[in-house]
Design a protein around this motif. Structure first.
Motif, short mmCIF file in Angstrom:
data_model
loop_
_atom_site.label_atom_id
_atom_site.label_comp_id
_atom_site.label_asym_id
_atom_site.label_seq_id
_atom_site.Cartn_x
_atom_site.Cartn_y
_atom_site.Cartn_z
N ALA A 130 0.83 -1.20 0.00
CA ALA A 130 0.00 0.00 0.00
C ALA A 130 0.87 1.26 0.00
CB ALA A 130 -0.94 -0.01 1.20
N VAL A 131 1.95 1.25 0.78
CA VAL A 131 2.85 2.41 0.81
C VAL A 131 3.48 2.62 -0.56
CG1 VAL A 131 4.96 3.35 1.80
CG2 VAL A 131 3.29 2.24 3.29
N ARG A 132 3.90 1.53 -1.20
CA ARG A 132 4.50 1.66 -2.54
C ARG A 132 3.49 2.20 -3.54
NH1 ARG A 132 7.36 -3.03 -0.79
NH2 ARG A 132 5.75 -4.41 -1.61
N ALA A 133 2.24 1.76 -3.43
CA ALA A 133 1.20 2.27 -4.33
C ALA A 133 0.96 3.76 -4.09
CB ALA A 133 -0.09 1.49 -4.14
N MET A 134 1.07 4.19 -2.84
CA MET A 134 0.93 5.62 -2.54
C MET A 134 2.10 6.42 -3.12
SD MET A 134 -0.50 5.56 1.39
CE MET A 134 -0.45 7.36 1.55
N THR A 135 3.31 5.89 -2.98
CA THR A 135 4.46 6.63 -3.52
C THR A 135 4.37 6.75 -5.04
OG1 THR A 135 5.82 4.63 -3.61
CG2 THR A 135 5.93 5.92 -1.60
N ALA A 136 3.75 5.75 -5.68
CA ALA A 136 3.57 5.83 -7.13
C ALA A 136 2.63 6.97 -7.51
CB ALA A 136 3.02 4.50 -7.66
N LEU A 137 1.81 7.41 -6.54
CA LEU A 137 0.89 8.53 -6.77
C LEU A 137 1.48 9.85 -6.29
CD1 LEU A 137 -2.52 6.88 -5.73
CD2 LEU A 137 -1.67 7.29 -8.05
N GLY A 138 2.72 9.81 -5.81
CA GLY A 138 3.37 11.04 -5.41
C GLY A 138 3.61 11.21 -3.93
N ALA A 139 3.17 10.24 -3.11
CA ALA A 139 3.36 10.35 -1.67
C ALA A 139 4.83 10.13 -1.30
CB ALA A 139 2.48 9.34 -0.94
N PRO A 141 7.06 8.65 1.89
CA PRO A 141 6.95 7.94 3.17
C PRO A 141 7.29 8.81 4.37
CG PRO A 141 7.97 6.51 1.55
CD PRO A 141 7.85 7.88 0.90
N ALA A 142 8.22 9.74 4.22
CA ALA A 142 8.59 10.61 5.33
C ALA A 142 7.45 11.54 5.74
CB ALA A 142 9.83 11.43 4.96
N ARG A 143 6.50 11.75 4.84
CA ARG A 143 5.35 12.62 5.15
C ARG A 143 4.12 11.81 5.55
NH1 ARG A 143 6.57 15.58 0.07
NH2 ARG A 143 4.90 14.31 -0.81
N ILE A 144 4.13 10.51 5.32
CA ILE A 144 2.93 9.71 5.55
C ILE A 144 2.60 9.62 7.04
CG2 ILE A 144 1.98 7.36 5.45
CD1 ILE A 144 3.28 7.02 2.74
N ILE A 145 1.35 9.88 7.34
CA ILE A 145 0.81 9.69 8.69
C ILE A 145 0.15 8.32 8.71
CG2 ILE A 145 -0.81 10.57 10.41
CD1 ILE A 145 -0.65 13.28 8.78
N ALA A 146 0.52 7.47 9.66
CA ALA A 146 -0.02 6.12 9.73
C ALA A 146 -0.73 5.91 11.07
CB ALA A 146 1.09 5.09 9.57
N ARG A 147 -1.91 5.35 11.00
CA ARG A 147 -2.67 5.02 12.20
C ARG A 147 -3.24 3.61 12.06
NH1 ARG A 147 -0.12 8.68 13.42
NH2 ARG A 147 -0.72 10.74 14.20
N SER A 148 -3.07 2.79 13.09
CA SER A 148 -3.68 1.47 13.10
C SER A 148 -4.77 1.43 14.15
CB SER A 148 -2.64 0.37 13.36
OG SER A 148 -2.03 0.53 14.62
N GLY A 149 -5.84 0.70 13.83
CA GLY A 149 -7.02 0.71 14.68
C GLY A 149 -7.10 -0.48 15.61
N PRO A 150 -8.24 -0.63 16.28
CA PRO A 150 -8.44 -1.74 17.21
C PRO A 150 -8.18 -3.09 16.56
CG PRO A 150 -10.21 -0.12 17.44
CD PRO A 150 -9.41 0.27 16.23
N SER A 151 -7.44 -3.95 17.26
CA SER A 151 -7.12 -5.28 16.75
C SER A 151 -6.76 -6.18 17.92
CB SER A 151 -5.97 -5.22 15.74
OG SER A 151 -4.78 -4.75 16.38
N ILE A 152 -6.68 -7.45 17.67
CA ILE A 152 -6.29 -8.37 18.73
C ILE A 152 -4.82 -8.14 19.08
CG2 ILE A 152 -5.70 -10.25 17.16
CD1 ILE A 152 -6.86 -12.18 19.29
N CYS A 153 -4.50 -8.10 20.35
CA CYS A 153 -3.14 -7.77 20.75
C CYS A 153 -2.27 -9.02 20.87
CB CYS A 153 -3.15 -7.00 22.07
SG CYS A 153 -3.53 -8.02 23.52
N GLY A 154 -0.97 -8.78 20.96
CA GLY A 154 -0.03 -9.90 21.05
C GLY A 154 -0.16 -10.70 22.33
#
Length: 237
Positions: A130-139, A141-154
């Motif tokens: 997904a990150v590579r697909a974003m960079t192909a559109l001009g994004a 990575p140093a500017r990307i804001i990433a958030r992960s949501g609720p999920s089962i924990c380790g």
């Protein structure tokens, strides 16, 4: 956050009946399609979004990523686990009930991405894809804001020792042990490390474990249950 928006649902405020109560947003879990449609409308409107401007995926636990320029044609939702867009105002959605939803945004160029990362997706590399697909559109990575949501924990995602070894061989950061001392996998930790490796440093992770939280759907806890949704979008200029 420079026009980037991230949102995560819980299970309340919808119209679905048991065992999907209440705000089930998944259309392939056996719930009444009319209830799902109503729930999606309720969630979108609560977020200030037009329901028709929310992009869903037909998630298959793979690594393929689609580019969305607008809403899919009816019946043409692609079988992917990642979606990216360069259209501001278009919301991308991920469905989960223990897997890790990953939301991404580069607000400078107006590129957003979303990925569904379960254990298979972590191994397949759907988030890096997904990150590579974003960079192909001009994004950037140093500017990307990433958030992960609720999920089962380790501490709760118990797996056979052989499975933990397989995952850890591909992504050591995902090696985990349950709170009761048995082999486990931490998908969110693995995803975080994958993002850091790509140069994404603006990272945020939900503290909610879906297995532990009665306010969230958990497939491992309930089997027949609903799906949460995580949304990312960028404000229109």
């Amino acid at each position: 956050m420079s026009g980037a928006h991230f949102a995560f649902t819980d299970r309340w405020g919808g119209v679905s009946a048991a065992p999907y109560e209440e705000l089930n947003l998944g259309g392939a879990v056996g719930d009444d399609p009319r209830a799902v449609r109503t729930n999606r409308e309720l969630a979108a409107k609560a977020l200030g979004l037009h329901p028709g401007r929310v992009i869903w995926m037909n998630q298959v636990h793979g690594r393929d990523v689609a580019v969305a320029d607008g809403p899919w044609e009816a019946g043409d939702t692609p079988p992917v686990d990642g979606v990216v867009t360069a259209r501001r105002g278009l919301a991308l959605a991920v469905l989960t009930a223990d897997c890790t939803p990953v939301l991404l945004a580069d607000p400078v160029v107006g590129v957003a991405g979303a990925a569904h990362a379960g254990r298979p997706g972590l191994l397949a590399g759907v988030v890096p894809a997904a990150v590579r697909a974003m960079t192909a559109l001009g994004a950037d990575p140093a500017r990307i804001i990433a958030r992960s949501g609720p999920s089962i924990c380790g501490r709760c995602y118990e797996v056979p020792e052989s499975m933990r070894a397989e995952v850890a061989a591909a992504e050591p950061a995902a090696y985990a042990t349950t709170s009761w001392g048995t082999p486990a996998v931490d998908v969110a930790a693995g995803v975080r490390t994958q993002l850091e490796r790509l140069g994404v440093t603006n990272l945020g992770q939900s503290t909610v474990c879906t297995l532990e939280s009665a306010d969230h759907f958990s497939y491992r806890r309930e089997k027949s249950t609903g799906r949460l949704a995580s949304y990312v979008w960028l404000e229109e200029s």
